[in-house]
Design a protein around this motif. Structure first.
Motif, PDB file in Angstrom:
ATOM      1  N   SER B 134       0.826  -1.206   0.000  1.00 47.38           N
ATOM      2  CA  SER B 134       0.000   0.000   0.000  1.00 47.38           C
ATOM      3  C   SER B 134       0.857   1.251   0.000  1.00 47.38           C
ATOM      4  O   SER B 134       2.065   1.202   0.247  1.00 47.38           O
ATOM      5  CB  SER B 134      -0.942   0.010   1.211  1.00 47.38           C
ATOM      6  N   LEU B 135       0.208   2.373  -0.264  1.00 47.81           N
ATOM      7  CA  LEU B 135       0.872   3.671  -0.308  1.00 47.81           C
ATOM      8  C   LEU B 135       0.041   4.679   0.477  1.00 47.81           C
ATOM      9  O   LEU B 135      -1.159   4.473   0.704  1.00 47.81           O
ATOM     10  CB  LEU B 135       1.022   4.144  -1.757  1.00 47.81           C
ATOM     11  N   THR B 136       0.699   5.760   0.884  1.00 47.65           N
ATOM     12  CA  THR B 136      -0.034   6.887   1.460  1.00 47.65           C
ATOM     13  C   THR B 136       0.364   8.135   0.687  1.00 47.65           C
ATOM     14  O   THR B 136       1.457   8.212   0.132  1.00 47.65           O
ATOM     15  CB  THR B 136       0.304   7.132   2.948  1.00 47.65           C
ATOM     16  N   THR B 137      -0.536   9.095   0.677  1.00 48.47           N
ATOM     17  CA  THR B 137      -0.195  10.374   0.072  1.00 48.47           C
ATOM     18  C   THR B 137      -1.134  11.451   0.593  1.00 48.47           C
ATOM     19  O   THR B 137      -2.023  11.168   1.402  1.00 48.47           O
ATOM     20  CB  THR B 137      -0.242  10.301  -1.474  1.00 48.47           C
ATOM     21  N   GLU B 138      -0.864  12.670   0.152  1.00 43.74           N
ATOM     22  CA  GLU B 138      -1.752  13.780   0.486  1.00 43.74           C
ATOM     23  C   GLU B 138      -2.299  14.331  -0.821  1.00 43.74           C
ATOM     24  O   GLU B 138      -1.766  14.078  -1.890  1.00 43.74           O
ATOM     25  CB  GLU B 138      -0.984  14.887   1.213  1.00 43.74           C
ATOM     26  N   THR B 139      -3.396  15.094  -0.724  1.00 43.65           N
ATOM     27  CA  THR B 139      -3.864  15.803  -1.902  1.00 43.65           C
ATOM     28  C   THR B 139      -4.461  17.125  -1.480  1.00 43.65           C
ATOM     29  O   THR B 139      -5.035  17.234  -0.389  1.00 43.65           O
ATOM     30  CB  THR B 139      -4.859  14.944  -2.724  1.00 43.65           C
ATOM     31  N   LEU B 157      -2.891  -1.833  -5.573  1.00 38.82           N
ATOM     32  CA  LEU B 157      -2.268  -1.413  -4.321  1.00 38.82           C
ATOM     33  C   LEU B 157      -3.301  -0.704  -3.457  1.00 38.82           C
ATOM     34  O   LEU B 157      -4.178   0.000  -3.992  1.00 38.82           O
ATOM     35  CB  LEU B 157      -1.138  -0.412  -4.609  1.00 38.82           C
ATOM     36  N   GLY B 158      -3.181  -0.846  -2.134  1.00 41.37           N
ATOM     37  CA  GLY B 158      -4.006  -0.054  -1.231  1.00 41.37           C
ATOM     38  C   GLY B 158      -3.536   1.390  -1.215  1.00 41.37           C
ATOM     39  O   GLY B 158      -2.372   1.666  -1.511  1.00 41.37           O
ATOM     40  N   LEU B 159      -4.419   2.312  -0.849  1.00 39.28           N
ATOM     41  CA  LEU B 159      -4.027   3.728  -0.821  1.00 39.28           C
ATOM     42  C   LEU B 159      -4.798   4.482   0.254  1.00 39.28           C
ATOM     43  O   LEU B 159      -6.021   4.358   0.347  1.00 39.28           O
ATOM     44  CB  LEU B 159      -4.293   4.385  -2.183  1.00 39.28           C
ATOM     45  N   THR B 160      -4.063   5.234   1.081  1.00 38.98           N
ATOM     46  CA  THR B 160      -4.699   6.171   2.005  1.00 38.98           C
ATOM     47  C   THR B 160      -4.334   7.586   1.561  1.00 38.98           C
ATOM     48  O   THR B 160      -3.162   7.894   1.366  1.00 38.98           O
ATOM     49  CB  THR B 160      -4.210   5.951   3.445  1.00 38.98           C
ATOM     50  N   ALA B 217       0.615  11.893   6.082  1.00 42.24           N
ATOM     51  CA  ALA B 217       0.815  10.769   5.161  1.00 42.24           C
ATOM     52  C   ALA B 217       2.170  10.101   5.396  1.00 42.24           C
ATOM     53  O   ALA B 217       2.277   8.872   5.378  1.00 42.24           O
ATOM     54  CB  ALA B 217       0.681  11.252   3.716  1.00 42.24           C
ATOM     55  N   VAL B 218       3.199  10.902   5.640  1.00 41.41           N
ATOM     56  CA  VAL B 218       4.531  10.346   5.888  1.00 41.41           C
ATOM     57  C   VAL B 218       4.503   9.519   7.177  1.00 41.41           C
ATOM     58  O   VAL B 218       4.989   8.380   7.213  1.00 41.41           O
ATOM     59  CB  VAL B 218       5.593  11.469   5.990  1.00 41.41           C
ATOM     60  N   GLU B 219       3.893  10.072   8.202  1.00 43.82           N
ATOM     61  CA  GLU B 219       3.831   9.356   9.482  1.00 43.82           C
ATOM     62  C   GLU B 219       3.144   7.996   9.326  1.00 43.82           C
ATOM     63  O   GLU B 219       3.635   6.972   9.823  1.00 43.82           O
ATOM     64  CB  GLU B 219       3.084  10.221  10.511  1.00 43.82           C
ATOM     65  N   THR B 220       2.035   7.981   8.614  1.00 41.90           N
ATOM     66  CA  THR B 220       1.303   6.724   8.424  1.00 41.90           C
ATOM     67  C   THR B 220       2.118   5.726   7.607  1.00 41.90           C
ATOM     68  O   THR B 220       2.141   4.524   7.906  1.00 41.90           O
ATOM     69  CB  THR B 220      -0.058   7.000   7.752  1.00 41.90           C
ATOM     70  N   ALA B 221       2.807   6.213   6.588  1.00 46.30           N
ATOM     71  CA  ALA B 221       3.623   5.312   5.759  1.00 46.30           C
ATOM     72  C   ALA B 221       4.713   4.663   6.596  1.00 46.30           C
ATOM     73  O   ALA B 221       4.936   3.443   6.518  1.00 46.30           O
ATOM     74  CB  ALA B 221       4.247   6.091   4.595  1.00 46.30           C
ATOM     75  N   VAL B 222       5.379   5.470   7.411  1.00 48.90           N
ATOM     76  CA  VAL B 222       6.500   4.962   8.210  1.00 48.90           C
ATOM     77  C   VAL B 222       6.017   3.926   9.218  1.00 48.90           C
ATOM     78  O   VAL B 222       6.708   2.945   9.503  1.00 48.90           O
ATOM     79  CB  VAL B 222       7.224   6.149   8.907  1.00 48.90           C
ATOM     80  N   LYS B 223       4.797   4.123   9.723  1.00 50.94           N
ATOM     81  CA  LYS B 223       4.282   3.221  10.762  1.00 50.94           C
ATOM     82  C   LYS B 223       3.588   1.975  10.209  1.00 50.94           C
ATOM     83  O   LYS B 223       3.135   1.128  10.969  1.00 50.94           O
ATOM     84  CB  LYS B 223       3.291   3.981  11.656  1.00 50.94           C
ATOM     85  N   CYS B 227       4.540  -0.400   3.326  1.00 47.99           N
ATOM     86  CA  CYS B 227       3.848   0.808   2.878  1.00 47.99           C
ATOM     87  C   CYS B 227       4.872   1.914   2.701  1.00 47.99           C
ATOM     88  O   CYS B 227       5.829   2.010   3.485  1.00 47.99           O
ATOM     89  CB  CYS B 227       2.799   1.196   3.928  1.00 47.99           C
ATOM     90  N   ARG B 228       4.747   2.698   1.683  1.00 47.18           N
ATOM     91  CA  ARG B 228       5.601   3.860   1.522  1.00 47.18           C
ATOM     92  C   ARG B 228       4.742   5.072   1.190  1.00 47.18           C
ATOM     93  O   ARG B 228       3.540   4.947   0.919  1.00 47.18           O
ATOM     94  CB  ARG B 228       6.634   3.660   0.399  1.00 47.18           C
ATOM     95  N   TYR B 229       5.408   6.219   1.197  1.00 43.14           N
ATOM     96  CA  TYR B 229       4.751   7.488   0.943  1.00 43.14           C
ATOM     97  C   TYR B 229       5.061   7.937  -0.481  1.00 43.14           C
ATOM     98  O   TYR B 229       6.182   7.729  -0.968  1.00 43.14           O
ATOM     99  CB  TYR B 229       5.262   8.517   1.955  1.00 43.14           C
ATOM    100  N   VAL B 230       4.091   8.535  -1.156  1.00 40.02           N
ATOM    101  CA  VAL B 230       4.335   9.100  -2.484  1.00 40.02           C
ATOM    102  C   VAL B 230       3.882  10.558  -2.501  1.00 40.02           C
ATOM    103  O   VAL B 230       2.911  10.935  -1.839  1.00 40.02           O
ATOM    104  CB  VAL B 230       3.596   8.321  -3.604  1.00 40.02           C
ATOM    105  N   LEU B 231       4.622  11.362  -3.254  1.00 32.06           N
ATOM    106  CA  LEU B 231       4.363  12.802  -3.317  1.00 32.06           C
ATOM    107  C   LEU B 231       4.129  13.181  -4.775  1.00 32.06           C
ATOM    108  O   LEU B 231       4.772  12.638  -5.672  1.00 32.06           O
ATOM    109  CB  LEU B 231       5.573  13.553  -2.750  1.00 32.06           C
ATOM    110  N   GLY B 232       3.227  14.115  -5.009  1.00 33.09           N
ATOM    111  CA  GLY B 232       2.828  14.430  -6.377  1.00 33.09           C
ATOM    112  C   GLY B 232       3.520  15.619  -6.989  1.00 33.09           C
ATOM    113  O   GLY B 232       3.254  15.971  -8.146  1.00 33.09           O
TER     114      GLY B 232
END
Lengths: 460, 460
Positions: B134-139, B157-160, B217-223, B227-232
């Motif tokens: 899965s991945l996390t990001t912000e928008t 992939l999962g996504l938050t 989003a970074v905090e959730t990815a790290v925990k 899962c990793r964080y992606v930035l747009g």
């Protein structure tokens, strides 16, 4: 050696067809004539001139000219958003594990979000050329209203749009888009017309229908100077304009020697379906192909599959000329619960004739099945489809899965008439599982049929 | 004889570039390195691996490889919606009565509605290839969240998605679209992270900002496991992915021997601008052209025009590596009244360096002027633009009108990053004349600058 087929089968700008194809010219058995509602005689151009633009009337009545030139001032507009992509649905094929090839003509890449712009631009072009100052129209789901607003902004014409009330409430952003393009938008039924006031008096809480909105728009056009009415579907000249879809699709497929075995389109009033299939149906009528044609309509508004082939009015107030078509009766008002568009009681006369004569099949689909297909398609092919288009997607998937069972490598083409970006309320209902399926009972249908005109032609 | 220039300068599928162009390789003076926030030493791949996908880190740190191959599994996805149209704005030229030629690269024909999909697809592709679940990001405005939701649905992939709260409220349908693609959407700041809880404790009524959402989003990815964080935007690998825009635009223009004199792009974090200009800037750095490059940013968030060139965090919670960039300070929160997107405190390091060294100009625009340009463009060219893109349109019109005064036949290219179909709340405010212009005071800016890290590198 066959050319490698790309994912997107584009045409160059010079390859955009310069002619519309008038299918009626190649039909041995023509659709029945439009009748004047008073005299019950075939309507003349003069009869129709109070309501419609002259050039559109000419096209409406012309069942002999095969190819009609698209005027250069309109071709210029077409070139701004056409050719529309013809896409091989490679991801969908893979996900379905089908031996079938699936292609779709994607008409939703313009801001109106659908194929409607093809005829809106044509009708605005002719209106301007004839010296009119404004137009009136109706819109249901909103694509047609947006397309007309864009076309009128481009050609410099005023526009009043009667938007089916339930749609204007379900789609506030669609309303805002139409207004951004400068149109005057009125939820229908309204108090601005006699037709609207009558309908409201009978049923104050009605969500409206395309039939009501048409009555209001026609009335306003007739009462306004230098103003005419334009319609986005049902009529033959609209199907003629939409033949650009089929002409382009055929030109692109021909480049790669692809002959579709099945062509599928959603059907409300019939403009997209009629436009998409036109040149392919011409080949079939000429004995050059055995393509199967499938119309898909909502189970909530089943004009083909449960309607009658009869002369009927286009509107609820019974003011328009009479068209012989598959119809549920002008008094039929489809349930407001139906979010998927295609909520019109009748069907284009050319398509009705082809269906009646067995050249075209029809199926109906319930809306949760349609949205299942829509979300599946969105995730796999990346395009969020309009609810209307999703009726075609549903049957395309059904057919591709049938090929999986039989092992047949059929070539399936369907019309992706538009995108669902302004239909998020419907998707929200689907996501929240609050969407319901609405199928009219036989009694509901009988009630609709009772509104059919009581004329000799309907008793044959 | 020169080839006739069509309205839409398409590429064939085989002409879609197969390589991204890494502009840094051709920069004599490279952007300063990313610093580890603890050691203040250049960050290593290992430092970044806890947050980002490996391949993205490799690309982030690579300032020597000129061309980086787009993997075949990603090219396949690109072919589903690319090439993006490059359109000659013939109608706009005519309406402005300018001798200038205006071209725009239209990245909004895919469902995410913007160029963001180019990097979203790349990042999801690499995440899947690396075995993540899965991945996390912000928008912010929502385009990036939609693009990631589409890409994650496609690659499985999962996504938050942490969506800036004010945006999730202004754009309920954008939220619904992201959810339709299966992502878990959380308005930010939220109670789901420490970073969010801290920000809410300080300012319970905040509308949020990209900086806050990134922290969450970074905090959730790290925990989260696998899962990793992606930035747009902002980061160099994102600009690399977006170079497909410039690569395609240049390939299409080259077919017709068109050398742009001016290239204009809107600038929030810089991904679209950096991608659009990349190959053209490469030519300029090599002395092969004298093209003028103009970044356009909102007056409400003027990173280039009023920011400082300093090392700063990417997020409000000060957890990310440090980037040397034009910034308003990570503590700067742009006014929620601004509907036009581009609400980020910093700017991509490559663009920051180019601006600092005089290769790139920047201008700011106030939002009512931007929407004036947007509606004008919509009516003339038929495409309703995203508020972000409309910043570029505004300056393209300014430049075309300047050509009218001087008689110069400049060739102007701008990036139409996307469509405004999910920004109707902003258009409604504009139509209702309730839109206001928000320009930060010097004191507001000083407040933002006070959040810059107090490190030796910022005192040189």
């Amino acid at each position: 050696m066959a050319k490698k087929i790309p994912t997107r089968l584009y045409l160059d700008e010079e390859e955009i067809p310069k002619y519309w194809y008038n299918l009626r010219a190649d039909m041995q058995d023509k659709p029945d004539p439009i009748l004047h509602p008073g005299t019950l005689q075939p309507a003349t151009a003069t009869d129709l001139e109070v309501v419609f633009c002259k050039e559109c009337i000419k096209q409406e009545l012309d069942d002999t000219t095969r190819l009609i030139e698209i005027p250069e001032g309109l071709q210029e507009f077409y070139r701004a958003y056409r050719p529309a992509p013809l896409i091989r649905a490679k991801f969908l094929e893979k996900a379905l594990d089908t031996p079938a090839e699936i292609y779709y003509k994607h008409e939703g890449t313009n801001t109106s979000g659908s194929h409607k712009l093809n005829s809106a631009a044509a009708q605005a072009f002719y209106a301007k050329a004839e010296g009119l100052s404004s137009l009136t129209t109706e819109t249901g789901a909103g694509q047609w209203g947006t397309a007309m607003a864009m076309a009128c902004a481009f050609y410099g014409l005023g526009l009043t749009v009667y938007m089916v009330k339930v749609s204007s409430e379900q789609k506030p952003y669609r309303k805002a888009l139409i207004e951004t393009y400068g149109a005057n938008l009125i939820p229908s039924p309204s108090n601005t017309t006699e037709a609207g006031r009558k309908i409201l008096a009978l049923n104050p809480n009605t969500g409206g229908s395309l039939g009501c909105a048409i009555s209001e728009a026609v009335e306003t056009a007739v009462k306004t100077d230098k103003c005419r009415y334009v319609l986005g579907s049902v009529l033959n000249h609209v199907v003629l304009h939409q033949s650009i879809i089929g002409q382009e699709a055929k030109a692109a497929l021909d480049k790669y020697d692809i002959k579709p075995d099945i062509i599928i389109g959603c059907a409300g009033g019939g403009s997209n379906l009629g436009g998409l299939i036109a040149p392919f149906m011409g080949d079939k009528l000429a004995g050059k192909s055995k393509t199967q044609f499938i119309a898909v309509e909502p189970a909530s508004c089943p004009s083909f599959t449960r309607g009658r082939y009869a002369y009927d009015f286009g509107d609820t107030a019974k003011t328009t000329p009479l068209l012989r078509m598959y119809t549920l009766g002008n008094g039929f008002i489809p349930s407001a619960n139906h979010a998927g568009g295609l909520r019109y009681h009748g069907m284009n006369p050319i398509l009705s004739k082809l269906y009646h004569d067995g050249f075209l099949e029809a199926r109906s689909a319930i809306q949760t099945d349609v949205f299942d297909a829509a979300v599946r398609f969105a995730k796999i092919e990346g395009i969020l489809p309009a609810p209307e288009s999703s009726h075609a997607i549903k049957v395309a998937i059904d057919e591709a899965l049938a090929c999986k069972r039989t092992g047949e490598k059929k070539r399936i083409l369907f019309g992706l008439t538009g995108t669902g970006y302004f239909d998020m309320t419907a998707y929200m209902a689907y996501n929240a599982k609050t969407m319901s399926d609405v199928i009219p009972s036989d009694a509901d249908l009988e009630q609709g049929f009772s509104s059919l005109p009581d004329i000799p032609q309907n008793k044959q």
